[in-house]
Design an enzyme around this catalytic site. Sequence first.
Site, PDB file in Angstrom:
ATOM      1  N   LEU A 112      12.384   2.539  13.019  1.00 50.42           N
ATOM      2  CA  LEU A 112      12.951   1.222  12.945  1.00 50.42           C
ATOM      3  C   LEU A 112      12.056   0.343  12.163  1.00 50.42           C
ATOM      4  O   LEU A 112      10.813   0.660  11.976  1.00 50.42           O
ATOM      5  CB  LEU A 112      12.872   0.734  14.437  1.00 50.42           C
ATOM      6  N   ASP A 113      12.490  -0.397  11.288  1.00 50.60           N
ATOM      7  CA  ASP A 113      11.878  -1.210  10.336  1.00 50.60           C
ATOM      8  C   ASP A 113      11.863  -2.544  10.979  1.00 50.60           C
ATOM      9  O   ASP A 113      10.989  -3.235  10.815  1.00 50.60           O
ATOM     10  CB  ASP A 113      12.694  -1.338   9.064  1.00 50.60           C
ATOM     11  N   THR A 114      12.895  -3.077  11.529  1.00 48.33           N
ATOM     12  CA  THR A 114      12.971  -4.499  12.074  1.00 48.33           C
ATOM     13  C   THR A 114      13.332  -4.654  13.627  1.00 48.33           C
ATOM     14  O   THR A 114      14.409  -3.738  14.166  1.00 48.33           O
ATOM     15  CB  THR A 114      14.070  -5.149  11.363  1.00 48.33           C
TER      16      THR A 114
ATOM     17  N   ARG B 215      18.234   0.786  11.456  1.00 45.09           N
ATOM     18  CA  ARG B 215      16.672   0.834  11.357  1.00 45.09           C
ATOM     19  C   ARG B 215      16.380  -0.548  12.034  1.00 45.09           C
ATOM     20  O   ARG B 215      15.556  -1.106  11.607  1.00 45.09           O
ATOM     21  CB  ARG B 215      16.137   1.030  10.238  1.00 45.09           C
TER      22      ARG B 215
END
Length: 284
Positions: free
Chosen positions: A55-57, A281
């Site tokens: 995950l990015d956010t 993500r």
Amino acid sequence: MLLALRGSSYLRSSLSLPHKHTVVHSASPATFTSTSVALPQQLDKLSAPALLEHLDTLIFDCDGVLWRGNDVIPNAVEALHLMRTAGKRLLFVTNNSSKSRKQYVSKFKSLGFEVEASEIISSSYTAAAYLSSIGFGQTSYSGKHALLFGSPGMHDELTEAGVQVIDGRDLQLPLLDDVQSMLQLQLDERIGAVVLGWDPTFTYSKLVYASACLRELPGCLFVATNMDHADCIGNGRMMPGTGTLVSALQVAADQQPVNVGKGGAWLFPYLLRRFQLEPSRTAV
């Protein structure tokens, strides 16, 4: 797919904090709406960290997730610090329209959270963002004003976005309790939108005026910060929410509002565009 995680329980799982597991719901970006729910995937302290790695956010609610009133949820500050240390982008979305983003920064920091105003998406802000997105008062509804029933923080957000505001707190309305007084009521023809948020000063006379604007002023928009009908404030007591006021005006005006908060169709597509989110993500 967009991953929707309930509350802060995902953080508790990934950090081996209380709560044995949590549940993930997913939907494709093309079909994601406030009602899109796929088969849940159960997470525990072993599977959650693996998901976090991809995950990015992470998007968080605030009330009841990071704090309750002025009490911080245990481990919330530490959890968010770990997320930032891991390089994750954090966003904070709340239907509470009682404050501007700048006011929310003060609250976050008073409770020990590190946050920037640009990371906060309050419904006071999304009301302004929605009107800006349609060019209200400029490319569309040229010269029109928004009639605001809401907090000083909402006023700040609207004016910062370039929206001209007629503040409902400043309306000099008579007591509209009979037919004759209602018939004599004069509407401000500059009004092109009625924006309704949390407003403990909302009265029957304001309801009469706002509904008349929506019924009688051509093309007048109806914008609501959220449709939450009640909020738990502790000890088993529920506080009537903004949605109760919205429902009253909706019935009186016979007009559906644009809901710019969580639960409405506008918010998540806006977040995807505004922050260039990759749904696969991103966790909510």
